[in-house]
Design a protein around this motif. Structure first.
Motif, short mmCIF file in Angstrom:
data_model
loop_
_atom_site.label_atom_id
_atom_site.label_comp_id
_atom_site.label_asym_id
_atom_site.label_seq_id
_atom_site.Cartn_x
_atom_site.Cartn_y
_atom_site.Cartn_z
N ASP A 205 0.84 -1.21 0.00
CA ASP A 205 0.00 0.00 0.00
C ASP A 205 0.87 1.26 0.00
O ASP A 205 0.59 2.25 -0.70
CB ASP A 205 -0.93 0.02 1.22
N GLU A 206 1.96 1.25 0.79
CA GLU A 206 2.85 2.40 0.84
C GLU A 206 3.56 2.61 -0.50
O GLU A 206 3.73 3.75 -0.95
CB GLU A 206 3.86 2.21 1.96
N ILE A 207 3.96 1.53 -1.13
CA ILE A 207 4.62 1.63 -2.43
C ILE A 207 3.66 2.18 -3.47
O ILE A 207 4.00 3.06 -4.27
CB ILE A 207 5.17 0.25 -2.87
N GLU A 212 1.59 6.75 -6.85
CA GLU A 212 0.54 7.74 -7.17
C GLU A 212 1.06 9.16 -7.04
O GLU A 212 0.73 10.03 -7.85
CB GLU A 212 -0.67 7.52 -6.26
N LEU A 213 1.86 9.40 -6.01
CA LEU A 213 2.42 10.74 -5.82
C LEU A 213 3.36 11.11 -6.98
O LEU A 213 3.43 12.28 -7.37
CB LEU A 213 3.20 10.80 -4.48
#
Length: 213
Positions: A205-207, A212-213
């Motif tokens: 999820d963090e990756i 997305e950023l």
């Protein structure tokens, strides 16, 4: 990471590894403890005690004297790049310290692990001879910098500097050591070489959020 050796005051107990050493001896002992075998630098009045210690330990650590502190810092940078070890450079107060700035900035931009030791006059904040705020000057181009205000903190500060220099994105750390700290005596207990902090594992999820950023 930067002097009057009184051998009769040194207390050594090999059984429990308790030693009472001068600050300058503690600096060299900590460098050896962290795996440093070479230090680059240029002599000056404020660092003469450390040079006494480097001479005393010359069978264990090599000192390379350059023609200028900037050259010493670049040499320590090149040493780190070519060996994979942490580069170590030593300079005296005032212009000796400011001459390190270009080399420190290079190491910072290129993520090279470097510990720069500077010895100041010991009369901080009084505009005394060859006093400069080297920690303020180098704050934007170091991962961290330290002013050692007690000889009892000296060893742990050097150890922490090596850990910070090699953790995450590698880079330079500066240690400002007042001259009176190099003359003071303190107990020294050897410790294993510092290991860099491990990067925490990232979740999927963090990756994805980073993508997305």
């Amino acid at each position: 990471v930067l002097f009057d050796i009184t051998g009769s005051e040194n207390i050594q107990k090999k059984g429990d590894l308790l030693m009472k050493l001068s600050g300058s001896d503690i600096i060299v002992e900590c460098l050896l403890e962290q795996g440093a075998d070479t230090i680059f630098g240029y002599p000056g009045g404020a660092v003469l005690n450390i040079y006494d210690s480097l001479y005393k330990y010359s069978d264990k650590i090599k000192h390379v004297i350059t023609c200028h502190e900037q050259g010493a810092c670049h040499a320590a940078d090149g040493y780190a790049r070519s060996t994979g070890k942490t580069g170590v450079v030593l300079a005296t107060s005032g212009p000796g310290a400011t001459n390190l700035v270009t080399g420190i900035a290079t190491a910072y931009m290129d993520s090279v692990p470097l510990v720069a030791g500077n010895v100041s006059c010991g009369l901080l904040g009084l505009d005394s001879f060859q006093e400069v705020d080297i920690t303020g000057i180098t704050m934007p181009i170091t991962k961290h910098n330290f002013i050692v205000k007690s000889v009892d903190d000296l060893a742990d500060t050097i150890r922490l500097a090596f850990r910070i220099a090699n953790t995450g994105r590698k880079g330079p750390v500066l240690i400002d050591v007042p001259k009176d700290i190099t003359q003071a005596m303190a107990e020294y207990v050897p410790q294993p070489a510092q290991q860099p902090d491990k990067n925490p594992a990232l979740s999927a999820d963090e990756i994805n959020a980073a993508v997305e950023l």
